[in-house]
Design a protein around this motif. Structure first.
Motif, PDB file in Angstrom:
ATOM      1  N   GLY A  11       0.783  -1.219   0.000  1.00 54.00           N
ATOM      2  CA  GLY A  11       0.000   0.000   0.000  1.00 54.00           C
ATOM      3  C   GLY A  11       0.820   1.277   0.000  1.00 54.00           C
ATOM      4  N   ALA A  12       2.079   1.172  -0.365  1.00 56.93           N
ATOM      5  CA  ALA A  12       2.952   2.347  -0.408  1.00 56.93           C
ATOM      6  C   ALA A  12       3.248   2.692  -1.867  1.00 56.93           C
ATOM      7  CB  ALA A  12       4.250   2.072   0.355  1.00 56.93           C
ATOM      8  N   SER A  13       3.981   3.761  -2.074  1.00 55.82           N
ATOM      9  CA  SER A  13       4.405   4.125  -3.419  1.00 55.82           C
ATOM     10  C   SER A  13       5.918   4.335  -3.400  1.00 55.82           C
ATOM     11  CB  SER A  13       3.688   5.395  -3.867  1.00 55.82           C
ATOM     12  OG  SER A  13       4.007   6.459  -2.997  1.00 55.82           O
ATOM     13  N   GLY A  14       6.456   4.659  -4.541  1.00 56.56           N
ATOM     14  CA  GLY A  14       7.899   4.871  -4.602  1.00 56.56           C
ATOM     15  C   GLY A  14       8.658   3.583  -4.810  1.00 56.56           C
ATOM     16  N   ARG A  15       9.902   3.601  -4.421  1.00 52.25           N
ATOM     17  CA  ARG A  15      10.790   2.461  -4.659  1.00 52.25           C
ATOM     18  C   ARG A  15      11.252   1.839  -3.346  1.00 52.25           C
ATOM     19  NH1 ARG A  15      11.213   2.620  -9.814  1.00 52.25           N
ATOM     20  NH2 ARG A  15      11.465   4.507 -11.021  1.00 52.25           N
ATOM     21  N   ALA A  16      11.588   0.578  -3.422  1.00 53.95           N
ATOM     22  CA  ALA A  16      12.205  -0.095  -2.285  1.00 53.95           C
ATOM     23  C   ALA A  16      13.698   0.220  -2.315  1.00 53.95           C
ATOM     24  CB  ALA A  16      11.976  -1.599  -2.369  1.00 53.95           C
ATOM     25  N   ALA A  17      14.342   0.128  -1.167  1.00 61.60           N
ATOM     26  CA  ALA A  17      15.752   0.528  -1.089  1.00 61.60           C
ATOM     27  C   ALA A  17      16.698  -0.628  -0.786  1.00 61.60           C
ATOM     28  CB  ALA A  17      15.923   1.612  -0.027  1.00 61.60           C
ATOM     29  N   PHE A  18      16.201  -1.762  -0.366  1.00 60.07           N
ATOM     30  CA  PHE A  18      17.057  -2.887  -0.013  1.00 60.07           C
ATOM     31  C   PHE A  18      16.254  -4.169  -0.192  1.00 60.07           C
ATOM     32  CE2 PHE A  18      18.653  -6.059   2.957  1.00 60.07           C
ATOM     33  CZ  PHE A  18      20.001  -6.072   2.635  1.00 60.07           C
ATOM     34  N   ALA A  19      16.895  -5.227  -0.665  1.00 56.99           N
ATOM     35  CA  ALA A  19      16.223  -6.518  -0.852  1.00 56.99           C
ATOM     36  C   ALA A  19      17.101  -7.654  -0.350  1.00 56.99           C
ATOM     37  CB  ALA A  19      15.911  -6.735  -2.324  1.00 56.99           C
ATOM     38  N   ARG A  20      16.460  -8.646   0.238  1.00 57.78           N
ATOM     39  CA  ARG A  20      17.144  -9.876   0.625  1.00 57.78           C
ATOM     40  C   ARG A  20      16.292 -11.036   0.107  1.00 57.78           C
ATOM     41  NH1 ARG A  20      21.156 -10.645   3.917  1.00 57.78           N
ATOM     42  NH2 ARG A  20      20.791  -8.658   4.965  1.00 57.78           N
ATOM     43  N   ASN A  21      16.909 -11.871  -0.724  1.00 60.63           N
ATOM     44  CA  ASN A  21      16.208 -12.984  -1.354  1.00 60.63           C
ATOM     45  C   ASN A  21      16.458 -14.278  -0.572  1.00 60.63           C
ATOM     46  OD1 ASN A  21      14.889 -14.729  -3.030  1.00 60.63           O
ATOM     47  ND2 ASN A  21      16.386 -14.611  -4.692  1.00 60.63           N
ATOM     48  N   LEU A  22      15.527 -14.619   0.278  1.00 63.76           N
ATOM     49  CA  LEU A  22      15.631 -15.847   1.061  1.00 63.76           C
ATOM     50  C   LEU A  22      14.695 -16.918   0.510  1.00 63.76           C
ATOM     51  CD1 LEU A  22      15.839 -14.242   4.607  1.00 63.76           C
ATOM     52  CD2 LEU A  22      17.708 -15.046   3.142  1.00 63.76           C
ATOM     53  N   THR A  23      14.492 -16.882  -0.819  1.00 63.45           N
ATOM     54  CA  THR A  23      13.701 -17.911  -1.488  1.00 63.45           C
ATOM     55  C   THR A  23      14.649 -18.912  -2.152  1.00 63.45           C
ATOM     56  OG1 THR A  23      13.562 -16.882  -3.677  1.00 63.45           O
ATOM     57  CG2 THR A  23      11.947 -16.153  -2.006  1.00 63.45           C
ATOM     58  N   ASP A  24      14.061 -19.921  -2.768  1.00 58.80           N
ATOM     59  CA  ASP A  24      14.864 -20.923  -3.467  1.00 58.80           C
ATOM     60  C   ASP A  24      15.007 -20.632  -4.963  1.00 58.80           C
ATOM     61  OD1 ASP A  24      12.252 -21.431  -4.191  1.00 58.80           O
ATOM     62  OD2 ASP A  24      12.351 -23.596  -3.843  1.00 58.80           O
ATOM     63  N   ARG A  25      14.574 -19.452  -5.403  1.00 54.28           N
ATOM     64  CA  ARG A  25      14.662 -19.074  -6.810  1.00 54.28           C
ATOM     65  C   ARG A  25      15.383 -17.733  -6.961  1.00 54.28           C
ATOM     66  NH1 ARG A  25       9.764 -21.713  -8.199  1.00 54.28           N
ATOM     67  NH2 ARG A  25      10.281 -23.881  -8.202  1.00 54.28           N
ATOM     68  N   PRO A  26      16.043 -17.512  -8.089  1.00 59.45           N
ATOM     69  CA  PRO A  26      16.632 -16.193  -8.311  1.00 59.45           C
ATOM     70  C   PRO A  26      15.536 -15.140  -8.469  1.00 59.45           C
ATOM     71  CG  PRO A  26      16.935 -17.599 -10.244  1.00 59.45           C
ATOM     72  CD  PRO A  26      16.311 -18.444  -9.188  1.00 59.45           C
ATOM     73  N   ALA A  27      15.830 -13.936  -8.005  1.00 62.39           N
ATOM     74  CA  ALA A  27      14.916 -12.803  -8.146  1.00 62.39           C
ATOM     75  C   ALA A  27      15.590 -11.771  -9.039  1.00 62.39           C
ATOM     76  CB  ALA A  27      14.627 -12.198  -6.777  1.00 62.39           C
TER      77      ALA A  27
END
Length: 108
Positions: free
Chosen positions: A61-77
């Protein structure tokens, strides 16, 4: 009757294996940070769908951009600056993180 029961089990197993799986998901959690009114918030996508272009800040429910990501899934993002995942993007492998701004993500 016994022959009927013996034939049903292998047939049922074949049918289960033959049914295509249509809903694939990256298993695990993708976390990201974004800003709201000068404050940094953290959110997560749990078991996100493969192939879908997901607006990360829009998902909370926000706008703009995210500033940091951590991929703790089993697939590439793949992180994208565009709203439609059409730019080249930056790949983040499972277990990896990325510290620059992005708008959307696609898994798989």
């Amino acid at each position: 009757m016994r022959l009927f029961h013996r034939g049903v089990i292998p047939l049922a197993a074949l049918l289960v294996l033959a049914v295509p799986r249509t809903a694939h998901a990256a298993h695990g959690t993708f976390t990201f940070q974004y800003g709201v009114a000068g404050h940094t918030r953290t959110a997560a996508l749990h078991d996100p769908a493969d192939g879908a272009c997901l607006d990360v800040t829009g998902s909370v429910g926000a706008s703009g951009r995210a500033a940091f990501a951590r991929n703790l899934t089993d697939r590439p993002a793949t992180l994208h600056m565009s709203i439609d995942c059409e730019d080249d993007g930056i790949a983040v492998p499972p277990g990896g993180s990325h510290g620059k701004a992005f708008k959307t993500v696609r898994f798989g």
